[in-house]
Design a protein around this motif. Structure first.
Motif, short mmCIF file in Angstrom:
data_model
loop_
_atom_site.label_atom_id
_atom_site.label_comp_id
_atom_site.label_asym_id
_atom_site.label_seq_id
_atom_site.Cartn_x
_atom_site.Cartn_y
_atom_site.Cartn_z
N SER A 1 -15.35 -3.43 -5.69
CA SER A 1 -14.19 -3.65 -4.82
C SER A 1 -13.56 -2.30 -4.47
CB SER A 1 -13.16 -4.56 -5.49
OG SER A 1 -13.64 -5.88 -5.61
N ASP A 2 -14.40 -1.41 -3.97
CA ASP A 2 -13.96 -0.08 -3.53
C ASP A 2 -13.60 -0.14 -2.06
OD1 ASP A 2 -13.91 2.65 -2.69
OD2 ASP A 2 -16.08 2.54 -2.33
N ASP A 3 -12.39 0.24 -1.73
CA ASP A 3 -11.91 0.09 -0.36
C ASP A 3 -11.69 1.43 0.35
OD1 ASP A 3 -11.32 -1.50 1.78
OD2 ASP A 3 -9.27 -1.94 1.18
N LEU A 4 -12.13 2.53 -0.23
CA LEU A 4 -11.95 3.81 0.46
C LEU A 4 -12.59 3.76 1.84
CD1 LEU A 4 -12.59 6.39 -2.41
CD2 LEU A 4 -10.44 5.95 -1.23
N PRO A 5 -11.94 4.39 2.85
CA PRO A 5 -10.85 5.36 2.75
C PRO A 5 -9.45 4.77 2.59
CG PRO A 5 -11.46 5.07 5.04
CD PRO A 5 -12.43 4.25 4.24
N TYR A 6 -9.33 3.45 2.50
CA TYR A 6 -8.03 2.84 2.19
C TYR A 6 -7.81 3.01 0.68
CZ TYR A 6 -9.22 0.82 6.68
OH TYR A 6 -9.61 0.66 7.98
N VAL A 7 -6.76 3.69 0.32
CA VAL A 7 -6.59 4.12 -1.06
C VAL A 7 -5.88 3.04 -1.86
CG1 VAL A 7 -5.64 5.87 -2.59
CG2 VAL A 7 -6.46 6.51 -0.31
N GLY B 1 -4.07 3.21 6.55
CA GLY B 1 -5.20 3.41 7.44
C GLY B 1 -5.73 4.83 7.42
N LYS B 2 -4.86 5.79 7.19
CA LYS B 2 -5.26 7.19 7.18
C LYS B 2 -5.60 7.70 5.78
CE LYS B 2 -4.79 8.41 11.55
NZ LYS B 2 -5.93 8.92 12.34
N GLY B 3 -5.31 6.91 4.75
CA GLY B 3 -5.63 7.33 3.40
C GLY B 3 -4.77 8.46 2.88
N VAL B 4 -3.50 8.48 3.31
CA VAL B 4 -2.57 9.55 2.90
C VAL B 4 -1.27 8.91 2.42
CG1 VAL B 4 -3.56 11.23 4.49
CG2 VAL B 4 -1.69 9.74 5.27
N PRO B 5 -0.45 9.66 1.66
CA PRO B 5 0.81 9.09 1.17
C PRO B 5 1.68 8.58 2.31
CG PRO B 5 0.32 11.12 0.01
CD PRO B 5 -0.69 11.01 1.12
N ILE B 6 2.28 7.41 2.10
CA ILE B 6 3.09 6.79 3.14
C ILE B 6 4.32 7.63 3.46
CG2 ILE B 6 2.36 4.44 2.69
CD1 ILE B 6 4.90 4.01 1.12
N ARG B 7 4.75 7.54 4.70
CA ARG B 7 5.98 8.17 5.15
C ARG B 7 6.86 7.10 5.77
NH1 ARG B 7 3.65 12.42 9.17
NH2 ARG B 7 5.78 13.22 9.08
N CYS B 8 8.10 7.43 6.05
CA CYS B 8 9.04 6.46 6.59
C CYS B 8 9.93 7.15 7.61
CB CYS B 8 9.89 5.87 5.45
SG CYS B 8 11.18 4.71 6.00
N CYS C 1 0.83 -1.20 0.00
CA CYS C 1 0.00 0.00 0.00
C CYS C 1 0.87 1.25 0.00
CB CYS C 1 -0.93 0.00 1.20
SG CYS C 1 -0.09 -0.08 2.80
N THR C 2 0.33 2.32 -0.55
CA THR C 2 1.07 3.58 -0.64
C THR C 2 0.28 4.77 -0.12
OG1 THR C 2 0.24 4.15 -2.85
CG2 THR C 2 2.21 2.75 -2.73
#
Length: 686
Positions: free
Chosen positions: A67-73, A355-362, A30-31
C-alpha cells in the motif's frame, strides 16, 4: 461565568475506552510530510493539540509496502522502525491533553506501488483507480489472511507508539471499500456476492483490531454515507446499502467517521460547496448506531458547529481544513475570541501538498508546516529587536500580513496604500464568481491590525521615492503587487505573442475585476492554468457573452487538479455553454479573428471573436523599489537601514505565497537568520 451558546462544544465525549476532552475532532488529513518528514508532521499536529483540538489524527497510514502511495506522501507503520516517528507525535499531542489517532490504510487498487514495486492487491483484477497503468491481483484467501495480519500488526505498533485511537479505513475507494462495493467486488467466494459476504472483510478487520487493542484504544471506522458509490446531484444522496451495512456493523466500532466517496464535494472548494455540505448525507447515521458519529463540513462558524450537535446530526465536529487555517480555533471559541479566528477560505491550497508530495501550506495560516523547520508558531511572534520604524507600501495580502506580524512583534509600522480600498488582489478577486470567501484573508488581518496601536494605516497614499525618504523610516518593504500582462507572455509564449494587433480590443483579468468588460464573442486565453481563466470565463458567460475558453494545455485548469478545482470548473463552464478549446496556442488576434495553432502539430484554425481576454503571466509592480535604490540619498550607510520588495512585487505567485512572503519578512526583520541555510531539514538516516 455566564453560559456560552458554545458550551456544548466543550463537553467530553466517550469513545470506547477513551474520552475526548471536547467535541473538536481533527479528522485524518494529508500533510505531504508523513513518513518522509516525521518531525514536521509531529510538530504540526502538536500545535493543533495546543490549540484545543480534543482529538488529533494522522493522515492515512499505510500498513504494508503493498500500500505504497508515493508520490503521495503517507504515514507508514510497516514495521517496528516506524514506531519512533509516531511516538514523537503522540507524546507531543498528549502533552496538551488531546487524544492521538492513527488511520490505518490498506490501499488495494488505488495503489500503484511505484516506490516499492509490490503487486497491488484488491477484491478483483481491477484497473488502477488512480489512473496508473497497473492492475491489481485478485486476492485469494491467503492474501486476505496476510492483509488481516498486516492490519493487526500495524494496530499493535500503533498501540506501542502511544496512540489512543486507531482507524479501520473503509471509504474513498481504498481496499475495504473495494470489497464493499458491488461495482468492484465480483467475487464468487465467501467475500463476494451477497451483502453479508462483501461486508465480511471489514467485519473481520474491525474484530481483529478490537481484539488487538480494544481494551485500551478506541477503534474508529471511516465509512461512506453513499455505499452505492454516489452519483447523485450535490446534496442529494442516492439511497444505497448504507442502512443494511449498518444493520450488520453498527455496534462493532467505537466511533463512526462518516464522509462520502466524492472528494470534490466532501472537501469541496468554497467556490462550489457551502459550509456543512455533508449534512444531507450524514443526518440519518446517528439513528443507525449508538456509537458517536463525526463528520466534516469545512466548519468555520461556531453557530453551525453547535447546531450540528444540538440537532443530533453529529457528536463530534470533524475538521481538516479549518484546523489547518487556525489550529487554535477551539481555544478561541472557548475564550470568546471569535473575531480572532482565521477562517478557512476553502481554496484547497492545502491539498496541493498531497498531489505535489510536499508539506502542506495554507493561504490563511503561513506558519503551517513551518512549526518545526522554521520554529514558527501560529499565535506567537518573535519579539522586536529594536525601536526601529517600518514603512510598508501596499496593503494587499503581503502588506497586510507583514504589517500584522510586525505589529505583533512590537515594531511601529506605517502601512501606506495608494488607493482607498485595502486588500489588493484579494479584494479584487473576491468580487469574482464563487470567490467571495477570499475576502477573509483581508478581513482577518484588518481586524487584527485594528487592535494594534503601533500600526497605522494610510489610505490614498501613493508614494514616490522622495516621499519615502522624507518619511525617513528605518526599514522599507515594497509590497505593491503585480499586474496581468497584455502581451501574451506566459509559460507557452516566453517571447510574447507577436500577432496581437495594436488596435485589437485586448483585456486582462485586471480589466475584468475593475468592471471593464468585453462584449459579444469573447475568447479567454488561459496560459495560467489555475482558477482565474475559468472564473473569468464564467463571469463573462453570465454577463451574456458568447465565450470560448482556449488553453495550450490538454485540459482546462490543469493546475486546478491539485485543488479539486478542474473537474467542477469544467463542468460549470459546460453547463453554462462555454466552448472549450484545448491544446491550442494563441498566434494572433486582429479584432475579428483569433488564430491559434495546435500545440502538437502547429496546424492553425480561426475562431471569430470581438474581444480577447489574456490570462497569462503577471508583471511585478516594482518601480518604486527600483526608484528607491537609485535615489541619491540611498547608500549603504544612508538613512534607510533596509529596503526589500516582497510578495507579488518580487515574484508573482498564488495568494498563499503572497501571505507567506509578508510573514517571512516580518519574522526575519533584524532576526538572526542564516541566509544560506534558513531551513532545518527533516531527513532521517537509519
Amino acid at each position: 461565568m455566564s453560559a456560552s451558546p458554545f458550551d456544548i462544544l466543550f463537553e467530553p465525549v466517550q469513545i470506547g475506552p477513551v474520552t475526548a476532552k471536547n467535541r473538536f475532532y481533527q479528522v485524518p488529513h494529508c500533510t505531504g510530510s508523513g513518513a518522509l518528514r516525521p518531525r514536521i508532521q509531529a510538530h504540526m499536529r502538536e500545535v493543533k493539540a495546543e490549540g484545543g483540538w480534543g482529538v488529533v489524527n494522522t493522515e492515512y497510514c499505510s500498513v504494508h509496502p503493498s500500500s505504497d502511495d508515493l508520490p503521495y506522501v503517507s504515514a507508514t507503520l510497516w514495521d517496528d522502525r516506524d514506531i519512533k516517528a509516531h511516538a514523537e507525535m503522540t507524546e507531543k499531542v498528549h502533552a496538551h491533553g488531546a487524544l492521538a489517532g492513527v488511520e490505518l490504510m490498506l490501499g488495494g487498487a488505488r495503489m500503484a506501488n511505484l516506490d516499492t514495486r509490490e503487486v497491488p492487491l484488491s477484491a478483483g483484477n481491477l484497473p488502477n483507480l488512480a489512473g496508473n497503468p497497473f492492475q491489481s491481483r485478485a486476492m485469494d484467501l491467503s492474501d486476505i489472511r496476510d492483509a488481516r495480519r498486516w492490519h493487526r500488526d500495524a494496530a499493535l505498533r500503533a498501540k506501542t507508539a502511544g496512540f489512543d485511537l486507531v482507524y479501520v479505513y473503509a471509504t474513498h475507494g481504498y481496499l475495504l471499500s473495494q470489497f464493499l462495493s458491488k461495482t468492484t467486488n465480483h467475487r464468487g467466494d465467501a467475500y463476494g456476492g451477497a451483502l453479508e459476504n462483501r461486508v465480511r472483510l471489514l467485519r473481520e478487520i474491525i474484530e481483529d483490531t478490537k481484539d488487538a487493542v480494544g481494551d485500551t484504544m478506541a477503534v474508529a471506522v471511516r465509512f461512506s454515507a453513499e455505499t452505492n458509490g454516489g452519483g447523485g446531484a450535490d446534496g442529494a444522496p442516492i439511497p444505497g446499502e448504507t442502512e443494511d451495512m449498518f444493520g450488520l456493523l453498527a455496534e462493532l466500532p467505537d466511533l463512526w467517521d462518516i464522509n462520502i466517496e466524492d472528494y470534490s464535494y466532501e472537501m469541496g472548494l468554497s467556490r462550489f460547496t457551502p459550509e456543512a455540505a455533508l449534512e444531507p448525507y450524514v443526518a440519518g447515521i446517528k439513528s443507525l448506531t449508538s456509537k458517536p458519529v463525526v463528520s466534516v463540513g469545512r466548519f468555520t462558524s461556531p453557530d453551525t458547529m453547535a447546531s450540528q450537535v444540538r440537532r443530533g446530526v453529529l457528536d463530534l465536529i470533524g475538521a481538516a481544513r479549518p484546523s489547518i487555517a487556525d489550529p487554535f480555533l477551539p481555544n478561541k471559541i472557548r475564550e470568546g475570541r471569535l473575531e480572532d479566528i482565521r477562517e478557512c477560505i476553502g481554496c484547497n491550497i492545502c491539498y496541493t501538498g498531497d498531489g505535489k508530495g510536499v508539506p502542506i501550506r495554507c493561504t490563511q495560516n503561513p506558519t503551517m508546516s513551518e512549526e518545526w523547520r522554521r520554529g514558527w508558531h501560529p499565535e506567537r511572534m518573535n519579539a522586536k529587536r529594536s525601536d526601529d520604524t517600518v514603512l510598508i507600501v501596499g496593503a494587499g495580502p503581503t502588506g497586510l500580513e507583514a504589517a500584522h506580524a510586525l505589529g505583533k512583534r512590537g515594531y511601529n509600522v506605517m502601512l501606506a496604500e495608494a488607493t482607498r480600498v485595502l486588500g489588493g488582489r484579494v479584494t479584487q478577486e473576491a468580487r469574482l464568481p464563487g470567490l467571495t470567501q477570499w475576502a477573509r484573508v483581508r478581513d482577518y488581518r484588518l481586524q487584527q491590525i485594528d487592535k494594534l496601536p503601533n500600526v497605522e494605516v494610510f489610505r490614498e497614499s501613493a508614494l514616490t521615492a522622495e516621499q519615502v525618504f522624507e518619511i525617513a523610516p528605518d526599514h522599507v518593504a515594497i509590497a505593491t503587487g503585480a499586474t496581468w500582462r497584455r502581451d501574451g507572455y506566459g509559460a507557452n509564449a516566453l517571447a510574447g505573442i507577436a500577432g496581437l494587433g495594436p488596435a485589437a480590443p485586448i483585456f486582462t483579468p485586471d480589466d475584468i475585476m475593475a468592471g471593464r468588460l468585453p462584449e459579444g464573442r469573447v475568447v479567454v486565453y488561459d496560459d495560467d492554468h489555475y482558477y482565474m481563466g475559468t472564473v473569468v470565463a464564467e463571469l463573462l458567460r453570465l454577463k451574456g457573452c458568447a465565450v470560448t475558453l482556449m488553453t495550450p494545455e490538454d485540459l482546462v485548469s490543469t493546475w486546478g487538479a491539485y485543488t479539486y478545482d478542474r473537474w467542477r470548473a469544467q463542468a460549470r463552464l459546460l453547463e453554462l455553454g462555454v466552448q472549450l478549446s484545448v491544446a491550442r496556442s494563441l498566434r494572433s488576434f486582429d479584432g475579428a479573428r483569433v488564430v491559434s495553432g495546435c500545440t502538437y502539430t502547429g496546424r492553425e484554425t480561426e475562431v471569430a471573436a470581438d474581444d480577447l481576454v489574456l490570462v497569462t503571466a503577471r508583471q511585478p509592480k516594482d518601480a518604486l523599489y527600483r526608484q528607491i535604490l537609485e535615489y541619491p540619498l540611498h547608500t549603504s550607510d544612508g538613512p534607510l537601514k533596509s529596503v526589500a520588495k516582497i510578495g507579488d512585487c518580487d515574484a508573482p505567485a498564488i495568494i498563499a505565497a503572497a501571505v507567506f512572503a509578508g510573514h517571512r519578512y516580518a519574522r526575519a526583520l533584524e532576526a538572526d537568520v542564516d541566509r544560506d541555510a534558513p531551513l532545518r531539514h527533516d531527513r532521517v538516516y537509519s
